[in-house]
Motif scaffolding. Structure first.
Motif, PDB file in Angstrom:
ATOM      1  N   ALA A 131      -0.713  -9.535  -1.517  1.00 53.05           N
ATOM      2  CA  ALA A 131      -0.741  -9.166  -0.098  1.00 53.05           C
ATOM      3  C   ALA A 131      -0.873  -7.649   0.062  1.00 53.05           C
ATOM      4  CB  ALA A 131       0.519  -9.668   0.606  1.00 53.05           C
ATOM      5  N   GLU A 132      -0.113  -6.897  -0.705  1.00 55.25           N
ATOM      6  CA  GLU A 132      -0.178  -5.440  -0.601  1.00 55.25           C
ATOM      7  C   GLU A 132      -1.569  -4.928  -0.967  1.00 55.25           C
ATOM      8  OE1 GLU A 132       1.742  -1.464  -2.628  1.00 55.25           O
ATOM      9  OE2 GLU A 132       2.897  -3.322  -2.668  1.00 55.25           O
ATOM     10  N   ARG A 133      -2.161  -5.483  -2.021  1.00 55.43           N
ATOM     11  CA  ARG A 133      -3.493  -5.042  -2.439  1.00 55.43           C
ATOM     12  C   ARG A 133      -4.554  -5.434  -1.402  1.00 55.43           C
ATOM     13  NH1 ARG A 133      -1.608  -7.167  -7.182  1.00 55.43           N
ATOM     14  NH2 ARG A 133      -3.264  -8.701  -7.358  1.00 55.43           N
ATOM     15  N   VAL A 134      -4.398  -6.601  -0.767  1.00 58.89           N
ATOM     16  CA  VAL A 134      -5.341  -6.995   0.291  1.00 58.89           C
ATOM     17  C   VAL A 134      -5.242  -6.013   1.450  1.00 58.89           C
ATOM     18  CG1 VAL A 134      -5.877  -8.727   2.056  1.00 58.89           C
ATOM     19  CG2 VAL A 134      -5.490  -9.438  -0.306  1.00 58.89           C
ATOM     20  N   VAL A 135      -4.022  -5.711   1.893  1.00 64.62           N
ATOM     21  CA  VAL A 135      -3.830  -4.793   3.019  1.00 64.62           C
ATOM     22  C   VAL A 135      -4.453  -3.435   2.722  1.00 64.62           C
ATOM     23  CG1 VAL A 135      -2.097  -3.482   4.328  1.00 64.62           C
ATOM     24  CG2 VAL A 135      -1.790  -5.932   3.966  1.00 64.62           C
ATOM     25  N   ARG A 136      -4.258  -2.938   1.514  1.00 61.12           N
ATOM     26  CA  ARG A 136      -4.766  -1.603   1.162  1.00 61.12           C
ATOM     27  C   ARG A 136      -6.289  -1.507   1.226  1.00 61.12           C
ATOM     28  NH1 ARG A 136      -0.955   1.869  -0.810  1.00 61.12           N
ATOM     29  NH2 ARG A 136       0.980   0.916  -1.544  1.00 61.12           N
ATOM     30  N   GLY A 137      -6.991  -2.599   0.920  1.00 59.93           N
ATOM     31  CA  GLY A 137      -8.449  -2.540   0.905  1.00 59.93           C
ATOM     32  C   GLY A 137      -9.131  -3.438   1.914  1.00 59.93           C
ATOM     33  N   ALA A 138      -8.383  -3.925   2.875  1.00 54.69           N
ATOM     34  CA  ALA A 138      -8.933  -4.901   3.826  1.00 54.69           C
ATOM     35  C   ALA A 138      -9.990  -4.290   4.729  1.00 54.69           C
ATOM     36  CB  ALA A 138      -7.815  -5.484   4.681  1.00 54.69           C
ATOM     37  N   PRO A 139     -11.056  -5.048   4.996  1.00 56.07           N
ATOM     38  CA  PRO A 139     -12.106  -4.590   5.907  1.00 56.07           C
ATOM     39  C   PRO A 139     -11.779  -4.876   7.376  1.00 56.07           C
ATOM     40  CG  PRO A 139     -12.724  -6.685   4.976  1.00 56.07           C
ATOM     41  CD  PRO A 139     -11.417  -6.301   4.333  1.00 56.07           C
ATOM     42  N   CYS A 140     -10.585  -5.428   7.636  1.00 58.59           N
ATOM     43  CA  CYS A 140     -10.198  -5.816   8.988  1.00 58.59           C
ATOM     44  C   CYS A 140      -8.675  -5.843   9.084  1.00 58.59           C
ATOM     45  CB  CYS A 140     -10.787  -7.191   9.318  1.00 58.59           C
ATOM     46  SG  CYS A 140     -10.252  -8.503   8.197  1.00 58.59           S
ATOM     47  N   ALA A 141      -8.161  -6.276  10.219  1.00 57.99           N
ATOM     48  CA  ALA A 141      -6.715  -6.412  10.404  1.00 57.99           C
ATOM     49  C   ALA A 141      -6.172  -7.500   9.471  1.00 57.99           C
ATOM     50  CB  ALA A 141      -6.403  -6.777  11.852  1.00 57.99           C
ATOM     51  N   VAL A 142      -4.907  -7.349   9.077  1.00 59.00           N
ATOM     52  CA  VAL A 142      -4.247  -8.321   8.209  1.00 59.00           C
ATOM     53  C   VAL A 142      -2.915  -8.701   8.843  1.00 59.00           C
ATOM     54  CG1 VAL A 142      -3.213  -8.717   5.934  1.00 59.00           C
ATOM     55  CG2 VAL A 142      -5.309  -7.350   6.125  1.00 59.00           C
ATOM     56  N   LEU A 143      -2.679  -9.998   8.977  1.00 55.32           N
ATOM     57  CA  LEU A 143      -1.406 -10.507   9.468  1.00 55.32           C
ATOM     58  C   LEU A 143      -0.686 -11.145   8.295  1.00 55.32           C
ATOM     59  CD1 LEU A 143       0.608 -11.296  11.725  1.00 55.32           C
ATOM     60  CD2 LEU A 143      -0.782 -13.364  12.071  1.00 55.32           C
ATOM     61  N   LEU A 144       0.501 -10.620   7.963  1.00 56.45           N
ATOM     62  CA  LEU A 144       1.289 -11.165   6.858  1.00 56.45           C
ATOM     63  C   LEU A 144       2.398 -12.048   7.409  1.00 56.45           C
ATOM     64  CD1 LEU A 144       1.684  -7.978   4.626  1.00 56.45           C
ATOM     65  CD2 LEU A 144       0.022  -9.840   4.386  1.00 56.45           C
ATOM     66  N   ILE A 145       2.491 -13.257   6.864  1.00 57.47           N
ATOM     67  CA  ILE A 145       3.530 -14.207   7.245  1.00 57.47           C
ATOM     68  C   ILE A 145       4.538 -14.249   6.097  1.00 57.47           C
ATOM     69  CG2 ILE A 145       4.050 -16.586   7.899  1.00 57.47           C
ATOM     70  CD1 ILE A 145       2.104 -15.208   9.856  1.00 57.47           C
ATOM     71  N   PRO A 146       5.798 -13.872   6.348  1.00 56.84           N
ATOM     72  CA  PRO A 146       6.782 -13.869   5.266  1.00 56.84           C
ATOM     73  C   PRO A 146       7.160 -15.280   4.833  1.00 56.84           C
ATOM     74  CG  PRO A 146       7.828 -13.310   7.340  1.00 56.84           C
ATOM     75  CD  PRO A 146       6.352 -13.438   7.613  1.00 56.84           C
ATOM     76  N   SER A 147       7.586 -15.389   3.589  1.00 49.11           N
ATOM     77  CA  SER A 147       7.995 -16.701   3.077  1.00 49.11           C
ATOM     78  C   SER A 147       9.245 -17.171   3.807  1.00 49.11           C
ATOM     79  CB  SER A 147       8.257 -16.650   1.576  1.00 49.11           C
ATOM     80  OG  SER A 147       9.494 -16.027   1.314  1.00 49.11           O
ATOM     81  N   SER A 148       9.409 -18.485   3.875  1.00 48.07           N
ATOM     82  CA  SER A 148      10.580 -19.050   4.561  1.00 48.07           C
ATOM     83  C   SER A 148      11.865 -18.727   3.821  1.00 48.07           C
ATOM     84  CB  SER A 148      10.419 -20.554   4.717  1.00 48.07           C
ATOM     85  OG  SER A 148      10.260 -21.155   3.446  1.00 48.07           O
ATOM     86  N   ALA A 149      11.766 -18.388   2.557  1.00 44.65           N
ATOM     87  CA  ALA A 149      12.948 -18.052   1.774  1.00 44.65           C
ATOM     88  C   ALA A 149      13.567 -16.735   2.232  1.00 44.65           C
ATOM     89  CB  ALA A 149      12.594 -17.963   0.293  1.00 44.65           C
ATOM     90  N   GLN A 150      12.790 -15.909   2.924  1.00 42.31           N
ATOM     91  CA  GLN A 150      13.277 -14.610   3.337  1.00 42.31           C
ATOM     92  C   GLN A 150      14.124 -14.659   4.594  1.00 42.31           C
ATOM     93  OE1 GLN A 150       9.299 -12.627   3.131  1.00 42.31           O
ATOM     94  NE2 GLN A 150      10.597 -10.973   2.419  1.00 42.31           N
TER      95      GLN A 150
END
Length: 169
Positions: A131-150
């Motif tokens: 997820a962190e690597r996708v956000v760093r190089g994403a060509p668009c907005a990124v929505l991260l959904i946290p795991s239910s364990a959190q």
């Protein structure tokens, strides 16, 4: 308003939550939805003498096809258009994050929706964060959904609406 949404799926419990959020966003925005399951073979597997990666890659592809079939069925029930697919990393130097970024470009996504498994400390250092690597190089907005364990289930909707986003100028 989003027109094209890429959703990264991996078959985990978090992935199910991610698909729910992406379906909701696609429906609300009348957007195309592109569920993607990435088949990746870690480079360490190729350095082992006598190791045959084909059975593992085939098993991963089979799992991916099941995950994508479920996404396709759910999209059909909600009359959401798009192109669900299983994709492979194209070389030993390409990882899941890079394949997701390239997939987002290919489908002209203006949003990537994906989960984060909430690894911290040493586990995150060793395993890294897709997820962190996708956000760093994403060509668009990124929505991260946290795991239910959190967090408790009641907090999922609030967390999804306040998750990390990156927007390019």
């Amino acid at each position: 308003m989003y027109k094209s949404i890429l959703v990264a799926l991996d078959g985990s419990d978090t992935s199910h939550q991610v698909l729910e959020a992406a379906l909701r966003l696609a429906r609300e925005n009348h957007a195309l939805l592109h569920p993607v399951y990435v088949v990746d073979m870690p480079t360490i597997a190729f350095g082992t003498p006598g190791f045959n990666p084909v059975p593992i890659r085939e098993a991963m592809r089979t799992e991916g096809e099941l995950v994508i079939a479920d996404a396709r069925d759910r999209m059909a029930k909600l009359r959401i258009n798009g192109s669900p697919r299983v994709v492979d990393t194209s070389s030993l130097s390409e990882d899941i994050a890079q394949r997701l970024q390239l997939s987002a470009i290919a489908c002209d996504a203006d949003l990537i929706v994906m989960g984060t498994h909430g690894r911290r400390g040493f586990r995150r250092f060793v395993l890294g964060s897709v997820a962190e690597r996708v956000v760093r190089g994403a060509p668009c907005a990124v929505l991260l959904i946290p795991s239910s364990a959190q967090q408790p289930a009641a907090d999922q909707t609030a967390a999804a609406s306040h998750s990390a986003q990156k927007e390019l100028p």
